[in-house]
Design an enzyme around this catalytic site. Sequence first.
Site, PDB file in Angstrom:
ATOM      1  N   LEU A 156       0.814  -1.222   0.000  1.00 47.64           N
ATOM      2  CA  LEU A 156       0.000   0.000   0.000  1.00 47.64           C
ATOM      3  C   LEU A 156       0.845   1.269   0.000  1.00 47.64           C
ATOM      4  CD1 LEU A 156      -2.937  -0.983   2.405  1.00 47.64           C
ATOM      5  CD2 LEU A 156      -2.758  -1.284  -0.082  1.00 47.64           C
ATOM      6  N   ILE A 163       6.836  -7.272  -0.890  1.00 43.74           N
ATOM      7  CA  ILE A 163       7.458  -8.393  -1.596  1.00 43.74           C
ATOM      8  C   ILE A 163       8.915  -8.567  -1.181  1.00 43.74           C
ATOM      9  CG2 ILE A 163       5.927  -8.266  -3.594  1.00 43.74           C
ATOM     10  CD1 ILE A 163       8.233  -6.821  -5.081  1.00 43.74           C
ATOM     11  N   ALA A 182       4.053  -5.300  -8.885  1.00 43.70           N
ATOM     12  CA  ALA A 182       4.577  -4.419  -7.844  1.00 43.70           C
ATOM     13  C   ALA A 182       5.915  -3.810  -8.252  1.00 43.70           C
ATOM     14  CB  ALA A 182       4.745  -5.201  -6.537  1.00 43.70           C
ATOM     15  N   SER A 208       8.370  -2.430 -18.866  1.00 46.42           N
ATOM     16  CA  SER A 208       8.111  -1.038 -19.240  1.00 46.42           C
ATOM     17  C   SER A 208       8.799  -0.670 -20.542  1.00 46.42           C
ATOM     18  CB  SER A 208       8.610  -0.110 -18.133  1.00 46.42           C
ATOM     19  OG  SER A 208       8.573   1.244 -18.539  1.00 46.42           O
ATOM     20  N   TYR A 247      14.915   3.655 -13.123  1.00 50.56           N
ATOM     21  CA  TYR A 247      13.672   2.889 -13.275  1.00 50.56           C
ATOM     22  C   TYR A 247      13.749   1.969 -14.482  1.00 50.56           C
ATOM     23  CZ  TYR A 247       8.906   1.782 -14.637  1.00 50.56           C
ATOM     24  OH  TYR A 247       7.776   1.110 -15.030  1.00 50.56           O
ATOM     25  N   LYS A 254      13.895  -2.238 -14.552  1.00 52.28           N
ATOM     26  CA  LYS A 254      12.950  -3.104 -15.270  1.00 52.28           C
ATOM     27  C   LYS A 254      13.698  -4.045 -16.211  1.00 52.28           C
ATOM     28  CE  LYS A 254       8.830  -2.151 -13.758  1.00 52.28           C
ATOM     29  NZ  LYS A 254       7.980  -3.204 -13.169  1.00 52.28           N
ATOM     30  N   PHE A 311       3.448   1.284 -22.070  1.00 43.32           N
ATOM     31  CA  PHE A 311       3.815   2.677 -22.231  1.00 43.32           C
ATOM     32  C   PHE A 311       2.965   3.551 -21.314  1.00 43.32           C
ATOM     33  CE2 PHE A 311       5.373   0.115 -25.552  1.00 43.32           C
ATOM     34  CZ  PHE A 311       6.497   0.721 -26.065  1.00 43.32           C
ATOM     35  N   ASN A 312       2.183   4.455 -21.828  1.00 42.03           N
ATOM     36  CA  ASN A 312       1.385   5.347 -20.989  1.00 42.03           C
ATOM     37  C   ASN A 312       0.003   4.735 -20.784  1.00 42.03           C
ATOM     38  OD1 ASN A 312       3.216   7.885 -20.905  1.00 42.03           O
ATOM     39  ND2 ASN A 312       3.127   7.345 -23.068  1.00 42.03           N
ATOM     40  N   ARG A 340      10.844  19.840 -21.847  1.00 41.30           N
ATOM     41  CA  ARG A 340      11.572  19.153 -20.779  1.00 41.30           C
ATOM     42  C   ARG A 340      12.827  18.539 -21.390  1.00 41.30           C
ATOM     43  NH1 ARG A 340       6.941  15.459 -18.091  1.00 41.30           N
ATOM     44  NH2 ARG A 340       7.014  14.660 -20.233  1.00 41.30           N
ATOM     45  N   GLY A 368      15.518  16.212 -22.743  1.00 36.78           N
ATOM     46  CA  GLY A 368      15.551  14.795 -23.074  1.00 36.78           C
ATOM     47  C   GLY A 368      14.270  14.224 -23.649  1.00 36.78           C
TER      48      GLY A 368
END
Length: 326
Positions: A33, A52, A74, A117, A141, A145, A174-175, A284, A286
């Site tokens: 949570l 986990i 997760a 991802s 990140y 992955k 993706f999104n 932004r 990059g």
Amino acid sequence: MSWLVTGGAGYIGAHVVRALAAAGLSPVVIDDLSSGHAGFVPAGVPFVHGTILNRGLVESTLREHDVDGVIHVAGFKYAGVSVQRPLHTYAQNVEGTRIVLEAMAAAGVTNIVFSSSAAVYGTPDVPLVTEDLPKRPASPYGESKLIGEWLIADQARATTDSDAPLRHTSLRYFNVVGSADPSVYDTSPHNLFPIVFEKLIAGETPRINGDDYDTPDGTNVRDYVHVGDIAAAHVVAAQRLAAGEPVEAAYNLGSQNGLSVKEIMDAMARVTGVSFTAEIGPRRPGDPDRIVATGELAARDLDWQMRYTVDEMVRTGWEARRAAPA
């Protein structure tokens, strides 16, 4: 047949849980949570509140519920924040995946669907991303992955000749947007849809970061995929693994065409009924012009389809957000 969904109280995980239940598979949830919500877990679904990173808890959950496979959702999912918190990101995503695999091996569970991802690709310079494109993650990140995929593949190779070989696939998406259940909505402070929704609810004007990119309307083009479609693909992947059917090591859950940020903003105004003209801010650093993936392999094997229009993506997300408790 029972499947453990790690992170099953989160936005994506809770949709996977519902899709599993609808398919006649019995979901079990484990979630700490940290970003999920206990209220997102449907009544009657076993829910284990814990991390986990607790190997004993994961293993006992697998044994107690006679789990046939794991859908591993997760993780710490904020690419931008991962740059400031690399150690936390690696602990949650790399060590967490290692522990899940270790617990699975101890409990004799041999099927895993890994929620990976598009961040494993970094900022590719091709118009359409395919699964065999070189992996150049641009954040801790994305790196975590990719390492998660390596861990799973290594464990599968190590168990090939054993009595319990690991079967696996990784789904790169993706999104993720929208909602397939009005009681579940995206609560991330970093994703475009919830950012815009919160701005509109607060009576503020959303902003576009740059409008001078090399795209038809000058704004970034990205894959936006509905969470209901994402959840459905996870279920088909689980079913194929459990049935012993062949799967690829990884699939892109891509849209093939993409949508621009301006197209999203136009749909936001059209669907919500809140008229606005987005402010234009600076680029932004990059941000590439366009990142869009093919979903051909997933369409072939996982019944992957884009079942929702952009207006339906906005409408379902907006309705779920508006139905949320104050």
